[in-house]
Scaffold this active site. Structure first.
Site, PDB file in Angstrom:
ATOM      1  CG  HIS A  82       0.959  -1.632   4.080  1.00 37.22           C
ATOM      2  ND1 HIS A  82       1.423  -0.763   3.115  1.00 37.22           N
ATOM      3  CD2 HIS A  82       1.450  -1.189   5.257  1.00 37.22           C
ATOM      4  CE1 HIS A  82       2.146   0.179   3.699  1.00 37.22           C
ATOM      5  NE2 HIS A  82       2.180  -0.056   4.998  1.00 37.22           N
ATOM      6  CG  ASP A 161       0.228   9.125   4.556  1.00 41.08           C
ATOM      7  OD1 ASP A 161       0.297   9.187   5.798  1.00 41.08           O
ATOM      8  OD2 ASP A 161       1.041   8.485   3.868  1.00 41.08           O
ATOM      9  NE  ARG A 168       3.228  10.386  11.742  1.00 44.72           N
ATOM     10  CZ  ARG A 168       3.058   9.172  11.211  1.00 44.72           C
ATOM     11  NH1 ARG A 168       2.459   9.019  10.044  1.00 44.72           N
ATOM     12  NH2 ARG A 168       3.464   8.106  11.845  1.00 44.72           N
ATOM     13  CB  SER A 183       0.157   7.025   7.978  1.00 46.05           C
ATOM     14  OG  SER A 183       1.088   6.831   6.972  1.00 46.05           O
ATOM     15  CE  LYS A 187       0.607   5.236   3.282  1.00 51.56           C
ATOM     16  NZ  LYS A 187       1.932   5.519   3.788  1.00 51.56           N
TER      17      LYS A 187
END
Ligand code: URA
Length: 437
Positions: A82, A161, A168, A183, A187
């Site tokens: 990620h 999320d 947010r 967050s 995931k």
């Protein structure tokens, strides 16, 4: 338990218990907690922070708010990677086939671009026919068959999320380390992989502008991974300038193919090798970093990584001849060079990633809101990076646009992004820190 008490508790800087965090996420999902209460709580978290225990509980509760993928049928090790998002970041396109060629099955769920950062799914869709809308069954089957798949993130994964992120975004609560960590990690946990490497960007083109904050975020995510029994390692990487030379969908796919062919820009290659060696060492597949780098350099040099990319494209409906004929991807109608001013030697001092992304967005490469169409063909190719020597009057970048007017507007924006110096400038290091393995 009442939400208003939890808001007051966090506002006063006190830590929550696990049950209290579970209560908040449950209330968010069943609608018993109103958005305005959640927004107030998010702001309190922004100011007061969270302990590592709270961050791990929040991550876990968010991950469990939807489906939890079970990838155990694939094998004992399933890799995922990620990035916190950057400009010109085509790392996944190289990383997934490269790691698959080195023996790690890669199950990667990616997103679309929003704001100034590009999304992997959008980039891959520049390849004619390429589809990322795999069902979970197709996704798992493909990883089992060819050792890799890149799918689109579904709404069923960590839906809490999605709701929190939307709030947010409009309440000034994006830049909170525990909220970003929860967050990202929720995931990753829901996606099911058990070997996770994170690329945390820092600099003008990134969500974390300083190296110190990026390192804090990386360390928080590594700790959360430990507490939730998923090994996570992270690198903090430079995003002061775009990664590689190409920004724009078709142009980035072309650069990824170059890199998979053993060529490509040195910063992109270095990032892929660093992240990849971290994954191989964490998985216990190679003894040390040097050994891992040798393995990865070999699969890039001997064509195995490129051949894996061909398999990936073909398996997901894309035209694999894109490797020999990149011109089958959408091409821009106009190209103009931006030249360095004046005469004599100059060195590039600054290349603001955010402004370069904005220049591409002005030509249609990015979206304002979800679902907006994007132009795959347009973008910018840099001819130098920070520290490169450029002669005044020589091209420093090529703008790929669909009209002359767009090209001129983008060139003017690009000129705001670049700063020159009359003295040599240091080449910034792409890898700033390694945390975890
Ligand atoms: N990326 C995410 O997925 N979440 C954040 O909060 C920031 C970046």
């Amino acid at each position: 338990m009442a939400m208003v008490d939890l808001i007051l508790q966090k506002r006063a800087g006190k830590a929550h218990a696990k049950e209290e965090i579970d209560f908040i996420i449950k209330g968010l999902m069943d609608g018993s907690i109103e958005d305005y209460q959640l927004a107030a709580w998010l702001m309190a978290v922004c100011w007061q922070g969270m302990t590592l225990d709270e961050t791990a509980w929040l991550t876990d509760a968010m991950a469990r708010s939807g489906d939890l993928l079970d990838l155990s049928a694939i094998g004992p090790i399933v890799g995922d990677k990620h990035s916190t998002g950057g400009v010109g970041d085509k790392t996944t396109l190289v990383f997934v086939p490269m790691l698959s060629a080195a023996g790690i099955p890669m199950a990667k769920l990616s997103g679309r671009g929003l704001g100034h950062t590009g999304g992997t799914i959008d980039k891959l869709e520049a390849i004619p026919g390429f589809r990322c809308d795999l069902t979970i069954e197709q996704f798992i089957k493909q990883v089992k068959e060819i050792g890799q798949a890149i799918g689109g993130q579904t709404k069923e994964l960590a839906p809490a999320d999605g709701k929190i992120y939307a709030l947010r975004d409009v309440t000034g609560t994006v830049e909170s380390i525990p909220l970003i960590a929860a967050s990202v990690m929720s995931k990753k946990i829901a996606s099911g992989a058990n070997l996770i490497v994170l690329d945390v960007k820092c600099g003008s083109g990134a969500i974390m502008e300083t190296e110190e904050r990026a390192a804090q975020l990386a360390a928080t995510m590594v700790e959360v991974g430990k507490r939730l029994k998923r090994p996570v390692s992270a690198v903090v990487t430079d995003m002061e300038q775009p990664l590689g030379n190409a920004v724009g969908h078709t142009l980035e796919v072309m650069e990824a193919i170059e890199t998979l062919s053993g060529r490509g820009p040195s910063d992109l290659k270095e990032l892929c090798l660093s992240l990849g060696s971290l994954a191989l060492v964490t998985a216990g597949l190679t003894e040390d970093d040097a050994c891992a780098r040798r393995t990865l350099t070999e699969v890039l040099a001997n064509g195995q990584a490129l051949s894996k990319f061909r398999d990936l494209v073909a398996a997901q409906g894309g035209d694999p001849s894109v490797i020999e004929r990149p011109e089958i991807m959408p091409q821009s109608k106009f190209k103009i060079d931006v030249k360095a001013p004046g005469t004599g030697d100059k060195w590039i001092k600054n290349l603001n990633g955010r402004l370069i992304a904005e220049a591409c967005k002005l030509m249609g490469a990015g979206r304002e809101k979800k679902g907006d169409p994007i132009n795959m063909a347009v973008g910018i190719v840099l001819k130098g990076k920070i520290g490169s020597r450029i002669e005044g009057g020589q091209p420093v970048a090529t703008i790929h646009a669909d009209s002359e007017k767009d090209a001129v507007v983008a060139a003017s924006k690009f000129n705001q992004a670049i700063l020159y110096s009359d003295t040599p400038q240091a080449v910034p290091k792409v890898i700033r820190a390694r945390i975890g393995a």
